[in-house]
Design a protein around this motif. Sequence first.
Motif, PDB file in Angstrom:
ATOM      1  N   PRO A  24     -11.898   7.112   8.683  1.00  0.00           N
ATOM      2  CA  PRO A  24     -11.235   7.535   7.433  1.00  0.00           C
ATOM      3  C   PRO A  24     -11.494   8.984   7.034  1.00  0.00           C
ATOM      4  O   PRO A  24     -10.677   9.579   6.331  1.00  0.00           O
ATOM      5  CB  PRO A  24     -11.819   6.570   6.393  1.00  0.00           C
ATOM      6  CG  PRO A  24     -12.220   5.367   7.166  1.00  0.00           C
ATOM      7  CD  PRO A  24     -12.687   5.878   8.501  1.00  0.00           C
ATOM      8  N   ASP A  25     -12.602   9.558   7.477  1.00  0.00           N
ATOM      9  CA  ASP A  25     -12.864  10.970   7.145  1.00  0.00           C
ATOM     10  C   ASP A  25     -11.898  11.899   7.878  1.00  0.00           C
ATOM     11  O   ASP A  25     -11.710  13.040   7.469  1.00  0.00           O
ATOM     12  CB  ASP A  25     -14.292  11.364   7.559  1.00  0.00           C
ATOM     13  CG  ASP A  25     -15.324  10.881   6.564  1.00  0.00           C
ATOM     14  OD1 ASP A  25     -14.953  10.637   5.392  1.00  0.00           O
ATOM     15  OD2 ASP A  25     -16.494  10.731   6.962  1.00  0.00           O
ATOM     16  N   GLU A  26     -11.337  11.392   8.970  1.00  0.00           N
ATOM     17  CA  GLU A  26     -10.571  12.272   9.860  1.00  0.00           C
ATOM     18  C   GLU A  26      -9.086  11.970   9.891  1.00  0.00           C
ATOM     19  O   GLU A  26      -8.320  12.718  10.494  1.00  0.00           O
ATOM     20  CB  GLU A  26     -11.128  12.153  11.285  1.00  0.00           C
ATOM     21  CG  GLU A  26     -12.503  12.781  11.433  1.00  0.00           C
ATOM     22  CD  GLU A  26     -13.371  12.096  12.473  1.00  0.00           C
ATOM     23  OE1 GLU A  26     -12.817  11.367  13.313  1.00  0.00           O
ATOM     24  OE2 GLU A  26     -14.602  12.278  12.409  1.00  0.00           O
ATOM     25  N   PHE A  27      -8.655  10.893   9.284  1.00  0.00           N
ATOM     26  CA  PHE A  27      -7.247  10.488   9.400  1.00  0.00           C
ATOM     27  C   PHE A  27      -6.466  10.940   8.166  1.00  0.00           C
ATOM     28  O   PHE A  27      -6.756  10.505   7.047  1.00  0.00           O
ATOM     29  CB  PHE A  27      -7.156   8.965   9.552  1.00  0.00           C
ATOM     30  CG  PHE A  27      -5.759   8.481   9.773  1.00  0.00           C
ATOM     31  CD1 PHE A  27      -5.047   8.848  10.908  1.00  0.00           C
ATOM     32  CD2 PHE A  27      -5.138   7.664   8.842  1.00  0.00           C
ATOM     33  CE1 PHE A  27      -3.746   8.411  11.113  1.00  0.00           C
ATOM     34  CE2 PHE A  27      -3.838   7.220   9.029  1.00  0.00           C
ATOM     35  CZ  PHE A  27      -3.149   7.590  10.170  1.00  0.00           C
ATOM     36  N   ASN A  28      -5.497  11.790   8.378  1.00  0.00           N
ATOM     37  CA  ASN A  28      -4.702  12.336   7.267  1.00  0.00           C
ATOM     38  C   ASN A  28      -3.197  12.244   7.544  1.00  0.00           C
ATOM     39  O   ASN A  28      -2.402  12.791   6.796  1.00  0.00           O
ATOM     40  CB  ASN A  28      -5.088  13.803   7.036  1.00  0.00           C
ATOM     41  CG  ASN A  28      -6.564  13.944   6.697  1.00  0.00           C
ATOM     42  OD1 ASN A  28      -6.981  13.604   5.596  1.00  0.00           O
ATOM     43  ND2 ASN A  28      -7.373  14.390   7.645  1.00  0.00           N
ATOM     44  N   GLY A  29      -2.838  11.606   8.632  1.00  0.00           N
ATOM     45  CA  GLY A  29      -1.449  11.616   9.107  1.00  0.00           C
ATOM     46  C   GLY A  29      -0.481  10.861   8.250  1.00  0.00           C
ATOM     47  O   GLY A  29      -0.849  10.161   7.339  1.00  0.00           O
ATOM     48  N   VAL A  59      -8.169   0.208  -3.131  1.00  0.00           N
ATOM     49  CA  VAL A  59      -8.098   1.242  -2.098  1.00  0.00           C
ATOM     50  C   VAL A  59      -8.272   0.581  -0.735  1.00  0.00           C
ATOM     51  O   VAL A  59      -8.623  -0.595  -0.627  1.00  0.00           O
ATOM     52  CB  VAL A  59      -9.181   2.319  -2.319  1.00  0.00           C
ATOM     53  CG1 VAL A  59      -8.925   3.082  -3.611  1.00  0.00           C
ATOM     54  CG2 VAL A  59     -10.586   1.710  -2.312  1.00  0.00           C
ATOM     55  N   SER A  60      -8.021   1.374   0.289  1.00  0.00           N
ATOM     56  CA  SER A  60      -8.201   0.903   1.655  1.00  0.00           C
ATOM     57  C   SER A  60      -8.790   2.049   2.470  1.00  0.00           C
ATOM     58  O   SER A  60      -8.403   3.212   2.274  1.00  0.00           O
ATOM     59  CB  SER A  60      -6.853   0.460   2.235  1.00  0.00           C
ATOM     60  OG  SER A  60      -6.992   0.037   3.570  1.00  0.00           O
ATOM     61  N   ASN A  61      -9.699   1.722   3.346  1.00  0.00           N
ATOM     62  CA  ASN A  61     -10.319   2.711   4.245  1.00  0.00           C
ATOM     63  C   ASN A  61     -11.113   3.771   3.490  1.00  0.00           C
ATOM     64  O   ASN A  61     -11.247   4.900   3.972  1.00  0.00           O
ATOM     65  CB  ASN A  61      -9.244   3.364   5.129  1.00  0.00           C
ATOM     66  CG  ASN A  61      -8.532   2.343   5.998  1.00  0.00           C
ATOM     67  OD1 ASN A  61      -9.167   1.656   6.783  1.00  0.00           O
ATOM     68  ND2 ASN A  61      -7.212   2.221   5.837  1.00  0.00           N
ATOM     69  N   TRP A  69      -4.961   5.012   2.777  1.00  0.00           N
ATOM     70  CA  TRP A  69      -6.050   5.794   3.379  1.00  0.00           C
ATOM     71  C   TRP A  69      -6.448   6.879   2.383  1.00  0.00           C
ATOM     72  O   TRP A  69      -5.576   7.399   1.675  1.00  0.00           O
ATOM     73  CB  TRP A  69      -5.606   6.477   4.687  1.00  0.00           C
ATOM     74  CG  TRP A  69      -5.394   5.540   5.832  1.00  0.00           C
ATOM     75  CD1 TRP A  69      -4.250   4.854   6.121  1.00  0.00           C
ATOM     76  CD2 TRP A  69      -6.350   5.162   6.839  1.00  0.00           C
ATOM     77  NE1 TRP A  69      -4.434   4.070   7.238  1.00  0.00           N
ATOM     78  CE2 TRP A  69      -5.707   4.243   7.699  1.00  0.00           C
ATOM     79  CE3 TRP A  69      -7.682   5.513   7.084  1.00  0.00           C
ATOM     80  CZ2 TRP A  69      -6.367   3.669   8.802  1.00  0.00           C
ATOM     81  CZ3 TRP A  69      -8.330   4.941   8.186  1.00  0.00           C
ATOM     82  CH2 TRP A  69      -7.678   4.035   9.035  1.00  0.00           C
ATOM     83  N   PRO A  70      -7.720   7.292   2.383  1.00  0.00           N
ATOM     84  CA  PRO A  70      -8.084   8.393   1.475  1.00  0.00           C
ATOM     85  C   PRO A  70      -7.432   9.712   1.873  1.00  0.00           C
ATOM     86  O   PRO A  70      -7.167  10.543   0.997  1.00  0.00           O
ATOM     87  CB  PRO A  70      -9.621   8.461   1.609  1.00  0.00           C
ATOM     88  CG  PRO A  70      -9.951   7.790   2.908  1.00  0.00           C
ATOM     89  CD  PRO A  70      -8.875   6.745   3.116  1.00  0.00           C
ATOM     90  N   ALA A  71      -7.196   9.901   3.190  1.00  0.00           N
ATOM     91  CA  ALA A  71      -6.587  11.147   3.688  1.00  0.00           C
ATOM     92  C   ALA A  71      -7.229  12.359   3.006  1.00  0.00           C
ATOM     93  O   ALA A  71      -6.559  13.127   2.303  1.00  0.00           O
ATOM     94  CB  ALA A  71      -5.068  11.114   3.467  1.00  0.00           C
ATOM     95  N   PRO A  72      -8.544  12.550   3.212  1.00  0.00           N
ATOM     96  CA  PRO A  72      -9.270  13.551   2.429  1.00  0.00           C
ATOM     97  C   PRO A  72      -8.728  14.974   2.555  1.00  0.00           C
ATOM     98  O   PRO A  72      -8.825  15.751   1.596  1.00  0.00           O
ATOM     99  CB  PRO A  72     -10.713  13.452   2.940  1.00  0.00           C
ATOM    100  CG  PRO A  72     -10.653  12.648   4.194  1.00  0.00           C
ATOM    101  CD  PRO A  72      -9.435  11.800   4.131  1.00  0.00           C
ATOM    102  N   LYS A  84       0.843  -1.208   0.000  1.00  0.00           N
ATOM    103  CA  LYS A  84       0.000   0.000   0.000  1.00  0.00           C
ATOM    104  C   LYS A  84       0.870   1.246   0.000  1.00  0.00           C
ATOM    105  O   LYS A  84       1.919   1.268   0.660  1.00  0.00           O
ATOM    106  CB  LYS A  84      -0.894   0.027   1.253  1.00  0.00           C
ATOM    107  CG  LYS A  84      -1.532  -1.308   1.588  1.00  0.00           C
ATOM    108  CD  LYS A  84      -2.419  -1.271   2.819  1.00  0.00           C
ATOM    109  CE  LYS A  84      -2.819  -2.686   3.236  1.00  0.00           C
ATOM    110  NZ  LYS A  84      -1.893  -3.328   4.169  1.00  0.00           N
ATOM    111  N   VAL A  85       0.390   2.271  -0.685  1.00  0.00           N
ATOM    112  CA  VAL A  85       1.109   3.554  -0.693  1.00  0.00           C
ATOM    113  C   VAL A  85       0.670   4.364   0.528  1.00  0.00           C
ATOM    114  O   VAL A  85      -0.520   4.485   0.819  1.00  0.00           O
ATOM    115  CB  VAL A  85       0.883   4.325  -2.016  1.00  0.00           C
ATOM    116  CG1 VAL A  85      -0.582   4.562  -2.327  1.00  0.00           C
ATOM    117  CG2 VAL A  85       1.648   5.644  -1.999  1.00  0.00           C
TER     118      VAL A  85
END
Length: 274
Positions: A269-274, A138-140, A109-112, A75-76
Amino acid sequence: MSIPTITLNNGIEMPQLGFGVFQVPDDETTTAVAEALRVGYRSIDTAAIYGNETGVGRAIAESGIARDDLFITSKVWNTDQGYDSTLRAYDDTLAKLGLEQLDLYLIHWPAPALDLYVDTWRALERILADGRVRAIGVSNFEPAHLERLIAMSTVVPAVNQVELHPAMQNRAVIAANSAHGIATEAWSPLAQGAVLQDPAVLAVAQHHGVSPAQVVLRWHLQQGRIVIPKSVTASRIAENHDVLGFDLSAEELTALDGLERDGRTGPHPDEFNG
Ligand code: NDP
Protein backbone atom coordinates in the motif's frame (compact mmCIF):
# COMPACT_ATOMS: atom_id res chain seq x y z
CA MET A 1 -26.93 -21.75 11.06
CA SER A 2 -27.04 -18.01 10.52
CA ILE A 3 -23.90 -16.06 9.76
CA PRO A 4 -22.58 -14.20 12.84
CA THR A 5 -22.25 -10.44 12.67
CA ILE A 6 -19.57 -8.01 13.80
CA THR A 7 -20.77 -4.80 15.47
CA LEU A 8 -18.93 -1.93 13.78
CA ASN A 9 -17.76 1.11 15.78
CA ASN A 10 -20.93 3.04 14.86
CA GLY A 11 -23.26 0.24 15.99
CA ILE A 12 -24.00 -1.16 12.51
CA GLU A 13 -24.05 -4.97 12.27
CA MET A 14 -21.96 -6.45 9.44
CA PRO A 15 -22.08 -10.15 8.48
CA GLN A 16 -18.74 -11.76 9.29
CA LEU A 17 -18.84 -13.85 6.11
CA GLY A 18 -19.57 -12.23 2.76
CA PHE A 19 -18.99 -12.86 -0.93
CA GLY A 20 -16.33 -11.15 -3.08
CA VAL A 21 -16.49 -10.54 -6.83
CA PHE A 22 -13.00 -9.29 -7.78
CA GLN A 23 -12.01 -10.35 -11.33
CA VAL A 24 -15.50 -11.60 -12.19
CA PRO A 25 -16.73 -10.14 -15.50
CA ASP A 26 -19.95 -8.16 -15.21
CA ASP A 27 -22.10 -10.68 -17.12
CA GLU A 28 -20.88 -13.62 -14.98
CA THR A 29 -21.26 -11.61 -11.78
CA THR A 30 -25.06 -11.77 -11.83
CA THR A 31 -25.00 -15.58 -11.93
CA ALA A 32 -22.35 -15.86 -9.18
CA VAL A 33 -24.05 -13.37 -6.85
CA ALA A 34 -27.46 -14.98 -7.47
CA GLU A 35 -25.99 -18.34 -6.46
CA ALA A 36 -24.35 -16.79 -3.38
CA LEU A 37 -27.65 -15.20 -2.30
CA ARG A 38 -29.44 -18.50 -2.94
CA VAL A 39 -27.15 -20.43 -0.57
CA GLY A 40 -27.45 -17.76 2.14
CA TYR A 41 -24.76 -15.09 1.79
CA ARG A 42 -26.22 -11.65 2.50
CA SER A 43 -23.06 -9.51 2.26
CA ILE A 44 -21.52 -8.69 -1.14
CA ASP A 45 -18.18 -6.94 -1.70
CA THR A 46 -17.64 -5.11 -5.00
CA ALA A 47 -15.74 -2.01 -6.15
CA ALA A 48 -16.02 0.53 -8.93
CA ILE A 49 -12.76 -0.74 -10.47
CA TYR A 50 -14.12 -4.31 -10.72
CA GLY A 51 -16.50 -3.13 -13.45
CA ASN A 52 -19.25 -5.39 -12.15
CA GLU A 53 -21.43 -3.19 -9.94
CA THR A 54 -24.17 -3.42 -12.59
CA GLY A 55 -24.00 -7.21 -12.45
CA VAL A 56 -24.20 -7.19 -8.66
CA GLY A 57 -27.16 -4.79 -8.82
CA ARG A 58 -28.97 -7.04 -11.28
CA ALA A 59 -28.60 -10.05 -8.98
CA ILE A 60 -29.84 -8.02 -6.00
CA ALA A 61 -32.88 -6.78 -7.91
CA GLU A 62 -33.75 -10.23 -9.21
CA SER A 63 -33.27 -11.94 -5.82
CA GLY A 64 -36.42 -10.54 -4.24
CA ILE A 65 -34.50 -10.34 -0.93
CA ALA A 66 -35.50 -7.35 1.21
CA ARG A 67 -32.90 -4.58 0.99
CA ASP A 68 -32.64 -4.45 4.79
CA ASP A 69 -31.49 -8.07 4.81
CA LEU A 70 -28.50 -7.32 2.56
CA PHE A 71 -25.14 -5.71 3.31
CA ILE A 72 -23.57 -4.14 0.20
CA THR A 73 -20.01 -2.77 0.07
CA SER A 74 -18.27 -0.86 -2.71
CA LYS A 75 -15.10 1.22 -2.97
CA VAL A 76 -13.92 4.47 -4.52
CA TRP A 77 -11.08 3.94 -6.98
CA ASN A 78 -7.78 5.83 -6.86
CA THR A 79 -8.43 7.99 -9.92
CA ASP A 80 -11.65 9.27 -8.31
CA GLN A 81 -9.97 10.32 -5.06
CA GLY A 82 -10.59 13.92 -3.98
CA TYR A 83 -13.66 15.51 -2.41
CA ASP A 84 -15.88 16.37 -5.41
CA SER A 85 -14.80 13.44 -7.54
CA THR A 86 -15.55 11.00 -4.71
CA LEU A 87 -19.06 12.43 -4.32
CA ARG A 88 -19.57 11.91 -8.07
CA ALA A 89 -18.08 8.40 -7.92
CA TYR A 90 -20.48 7.49 -5.11
CA ASP A 91 -23.48 8.63 -7.17
CA ASP A 92 -22.22 6.54 -10.09
CA THR A 93 -21.76 3.47 -7.87
CA LEU A 94 -25.29 3.80 -6.45
CA ALA A 95 -26.73 4.18 -9.97
CA LYS A 96 -24.89 1.09 -11.24
CA LEU A 97 -25.99 -0.97 -8.23
CA GLY A 98 -29.54 0.37 -8.49
CA LEU A 99 -29.49 1.29 -4.79
CA GLU A 100 -30.21 4.43 -2.79
CA GLN A 101 -27.79 3.61 0.01
CA LEU A 102 -24.77 1.37 0.53
CA ASP A 103 -24.08 -0.36 3.81
CA LEU A 104 -20.33 0.28 3.59
CA TYR A 105 -18.23 2.50 1.32
CA LEU A 106 -14.43 2.21 1.40
CA ILE A 107 -11.43 4.14 0.11
CA HIS A 108 -9.95 1.34 -2.01
CA TRP A 109 -6.24 2.25 -1.54
CA PRO A 110 -4.51 5.07 0.34
CA ALA A 111 -2.47 5.89 -2.81
CA PRO A 112 -0.14 8.04 -0.69
CA ALA A 113 1.63 9.68 -3.65
CA LEU A 114 -1.69 11.26 -4.66
CA ASP A 115 -2.01 12.71 -1.14
CA LEU A 116 -5.80 12.83 -1.50
CA TYR A 117 -7.08 10.28 0.98
CA VAL A 118 -7.92 12.86 3.66
CA ASP A 119 -10.01 14.89 1.16
CA THR A 120 -11.56 11.64 -0.04
CA TRP A 121 -12.40 10.72 3.55
CA ARG A 122 -14.13 14.08 4.07
CA ALA A 123 -16.40 13.19 1.14
CA LEU A 124 -17.19 9.85 2.78
CA GLU A 125 -17.92 11.67 6.06
CA ARG A 126 -20.31 13.94 4.16
CA ILE A 127 -22.07 10.96 2.52
CA LEU A 128 -22.39 9.36 5.99
CA ALA A 129 -23.73 12.57 7.57
CA ASP A 130 -26.31 12.81 4.76
CA GLY A 131 -27.53 9.29 5.60
CA ARG A 132 -26.61 7.96 2.17
CA VAL A 133 -24.36 5.20 3.55
CA ARG A 134 -24.57 3.28 6.83
CA ALA A 135 -20.83 2.99 7.51
CA ILE A 136 -17.56 4.20 5.98
CA GLY A 137 -14.13 2.66 6.01
CA VAL A 138 -10.83 2.17 4.27
CA SER A 139 -8.95 -0.57 2.49
CA ASN A 140 -5.22 -1.29 2.32
CA PHE A 141 -4.42 1.34 4.95
CA GLU A 142 -1.15 0.79 6.78
CA PRO A 143 -0.89 1.95 10.44
CA ALA A 144 0.73 5.27 9.41
CA HIS A 145 -2.12 6.01 6.95
CA LEU A 146 -4.67 5.27 9.68
CA GLU A 147 -2.91 7.48 12.21
CA ARG A 148 -2.80 10.41 9.80
CA LEU A 149 -6.40 9.97 8.69
CA ILE A 150 -7.70 9.77 12.25
CA ALA A 151 -5.65 12.80 13.34
CA MET A 152 -7.04 14.91 10.48
CA SER A 153 -10.72 13.91 10.49
CA THR A 154 -13.76 13.31 12.68
CA VAL A 155 -15.09 9.84 11.94
CA VAL A 156 -12.87 6.84 12.73
CA PRO A 157 -13.09 4.26 9.91
CA ALA A 158 -15.46 1.39 10.75
CA VAL A 159 -13.50 -1.18 8.71
CA ASN A 160 -10.02 -1.63 7.23
CA GLN A 161 -10.13 -4.24 4.45
CA VAL A 162 -6.61 -5.61 3.88
CA GLU A 163 -4.82 -8.57 2.36
CA LEU A 164 -4.83 -11.26 5.03
CA HIS A 165 -4.42 -15.04 4.84
CA PRO A 166 -2.21 -17.65 6.50
CA ALA A 167 0.79 -16.75 4.32
CA MET A 168 0.46 -12.98 5.02
CA GLN A 169 -1.09 -12.24 8.38
CA ASN A 170 -0.63 -8.47 8.43
CA ARG A 171 -0.25 -8.43 12.22
CA ALA A 172 0.85 -4.79 12.59
CA VAL A 173 -2.23 -3.64 10.69
CA ILE A 174 -4.54 -5.83 12.80
CA ALA A 175 -2.99 -4.34 15.96
CA ALA A 176 -3.48 -0.78 14.66
CA ASN A 177 -7.07 -1.57 13.67
CA SER A 178 -7.82 -3.01 17.11
CA ALA A 179 -6.24 -0.05 18.89
CA HIS A 180 -8.66 2.28 17.06
CA GLY A 181 -11.77 0.06 17.27
CA ILE A 182 -11.64 -0.62 13.52
CA ALA A 183 -12.92 -4.02 12.31
CA THR A 184 -10.44 -6.03 10.22
CA GLU A 185 -11.78 -7.45 6.97
CA ALA A 186 -9.58 -9.97 5.10
CA TRP A 187 -9.30 -9.74 1.33
CA SER A 188 -7.96 -12.76 -0.55
CA PRO A 189 -8.81 -14.74 2.61
CA LEU A 190 -7.84 -17.94 0.75
CA ALA A 191 -4.71 -16.34 -0.76
CA GLN A 192 -6.49 -17.00 -4.09
CA GLY A 193 -5.99 -20.71 -3.40
CA ALA A 194 -2.23 -20.54 -2.70
CA VAL A 195 -2.45 -21.89 0.87
CA LEU A 196 -4.94 -24.69 0.23
CA GLN A 197 -2.38 -27.41 -0.44
CA ASP A 198 -0.25 -26.60 2.56
CA PRO A 199 0.34 -29.80 4.63
CA ALA A 200 -0.69 -28.09 7.90
CA VAL A 201 -4.00 -26.99 6.34
CA LEU A 202 -4.57 -30.41 4.78
CA ALA A 203 -3.98 -32.17 8.12
CA VAL A 204 -6.54 -30.01 9.93
CA ALA A 205 -9.02 -30.45 7.07
CA GLN A 206 -8.65 -34.22 7.19
CA HIS A 207 -9.12 -34.26 10.97
CA HIS A 208 -12.44 -32.39 10.74
CA GLY A 209 -13.64 -33.95 7.47
CA VAL A 210 -13.88 -30.53 5.83
CA SER A 211 -12.10 -28.87 2.89
CA PRO A 212 -8.86 -26.84 3.14
CA ALA A 213 -10.79 -23.66 2.21
CA GLN A 214 -13.24 -24.30 5.05
CA VAL A 215 -10.34 -24.66 7.49
CA VAL A 216 -8.79 -21.35 6.39
CA LEU A 217 -12.12 -19.49 6.57
CA ARG A 218 -12.79 -20.98 10.02
CA TRP A 219 -9.33 -19.80 11.15
CA HIS A 220 -10.26 -16.24 10.14
CA LEU A 221 -13.74 -16.35 11.69
CA GLN A 222 -12.58 -17.72 15.03
CA GLN A 223 -10.22 -14.74 15.32
CA GLY A 224 -13.00 -12.23 14.80
CA ARG A 225 -12.20 -11.16 11.27
CA ILE A 226 -14.64 -10.42 8.46
CA VAL A 227 -14.00 -12.54 5.32
CA ILE A 228 -15.22 -12.22 1.73
CA PRO A 229 -14.11 -15.31 -0.23
CA LYS A 230 -14.70 -15.19 -3.98
CA SER A 231 -15.73 -18.04 -6.24
CA VAL A 232 -17.59 -18.44 -9.51
CA THR A 233 -17.98 -22.19 -8.89
CA ALA A 234 -21.35 -23.17 -7.40
CA SER A 235 -19.96 -26.00 -5.26
CA ARG A 236 -17.25 -23.73 -3.81
CA ILE A 237 -19.71 -20.88 -3.21
CA ALA A 238 -21.73 -23.31 -1.06
CA GLU A 239 -18.64 -24.86 0.57
CA ASN A 240 -17.25 -21.48 1.62
CA HIS A 241 -20.59 -20.63 3.24
CA ASP A 242 -20.73 -23.90 5.17
CA VAL A 243 -18.11 -23.04 7.79
CA LEU A 244 -20.03 -22.80 11.04
CA GLY A 245 -20.45 -26.47 11.95
CA PHE A 246 -17.00 -27.15 13.38
CA ASP A 247 -14.42 -25.46 15.61
CA LEU A 248 -10.65 -25.39 15.32
CA SER A 249 -8.77 -26.09 18.56
CA ALA A 250 -6.25 -23.64 20.00
CA GLU A 251 -3.47 -25.92 18.69
CA GLU A 252 -4.96 -25.93 15.19
CA LEU A 253 -5.27 -22.13 15.17
CA THR A 254 -1.62 -21.93 16.23
CA ALA A 255 -0.60 -24.34 13.47
CA LEU A 256 -2.17 -22.04 10.87
CA ASP A 257 -0.62 -19.00 12.55
CA GLY A 258 2.71 -20.69 11.87
CA LEU A 259 2.20 -20.46 8.10
CA GLU A 260 3.13 -16.76 7.97
CA ARG A 261 5.82 -16.33 5.29
CA ASP A 262 5.46 -12.71 4.18
CA GLY A 263 3.51 -14.07 1.23
CA ARG A 264 1.92 -10.83 0.06
CA THR A 265 0.19 -11.31 -3.30
CA GLY A 266 -0.90 -7.72 -3.99
CA PRO A 267 1.10 -4.49 -4.14
CA HIS A 268 2.39 -2.83 -0.97
CA PRO A 269 0.00 0.00 0.00
CA ASP A 270 2.89 2.44 0.47
CA GLU A 271 3.85 1.99 -3.16
CA PHE A 272 0.60 1.53 -5.08
CA ASN A 273 -0.88 4.72 -6.54
CA GLY A 274 -2.19 3.52 -9.90
P1 NDP B 1 -9.84 -15.46 -2.55
O1 NDP B 1 -8.78 -15.66 -1.52
O2 NDP B 1 -11.24 -15.31 -2.15
O3 NDP B 1 -9.69 -16.67 -3.57
C1 NDP B 1 -10.44 -16.75 -4.75
C2 NDP B 1 -9.83 -17.87 -5.60
O4 NDP B 1 -9.87 -19.11 -4.88
C3 NDP B 1 -10.55 -18.09 -6.90
O5 NDP B 1 -9.57 -18.49 -7.85
C4 NDP B 1 -11.48 -19.26 -6.58
O6 NDP B 1 -11.72 -20.04 -7.74
C5 NDP B 1 -10.67 -20.04 -5.57
N1 NDP B 1 -11.54 -20.69 -4.58
C6 NDP B 1 -12.59 -20.13 -3.93
N2 NDP B 1 -13.14 -21.02 -3.09
C7 NDP B 1 -12.42 -22.14 -3.19
C8 NDP B 1 -12.52 -23.42 -2.57
N3 NDP B 1 -13.49 -23.68 -1.69
N4 NDP B 1 -11.61 -24.38 -2.91
C9 NDP B 1 -10.65 -24.11 -3.81
N5 NDP B 1 -10.50 -22.94 -4.43
C10 NDP B 1 -11.39 -21.95 -4.12
O7 NDP B 1 -9.33 -14.23 -3.46
P2 NDP B 1 -9.83 -12.82 -3.94
O8 NDP B 1 -8.62 -12.09 -4.37
O9 NDP B 1 -10.95 -12.90 -4.90
O10 NDP B 1 -10.35 -12.09 -2.62
C11 NDP B 1 -11.69 -12.16 -2.16
C12 NDP B 1 -12.38 -10.82 -2.30
O11 NDP B 1 -11.67 -9.82 -1.60
C13 NDP B 1 -12.42 -10.28 -3.73
O12 NDP B 1 -13.33 -10.97 -4.56
C14 NDP B 1 -12.74 -8.84 -3.48
O13 NDP B 1 -14.12 -8.69 -3.18
C15 NDP B 1 -11.87 -8.56 -2.27
N6 NDP B 1 -10.55 -8.01 -2.64
C16 NDP B 1 -10.27 -6.72 -2.26
C17 NDP B 1 -9.08 -6.14 -2.57
C18 NDP B 1 -8.81 -4.76 -2.11
O14 NDP B 1 -7.81 -4.16 -2.54
N7 NDP B 1 -9.62 -4.18 -1.26
C19 NDP B 1 -8.04 -6.84 -3.34
C20 NDP B 1 -8.40 -8.20 -3.68
C21 NDP B 1 -9.60 -8.74 -3.31
P3 NDP B 1 -13.09 -20.02 -8.62
O15 NDP B 1 -13.65 -18.64 -8.59
O16 NDP B 1 -12.60 -20.45 -9.97
O17 NDP B 1 -14.00 -21.05 -7.99
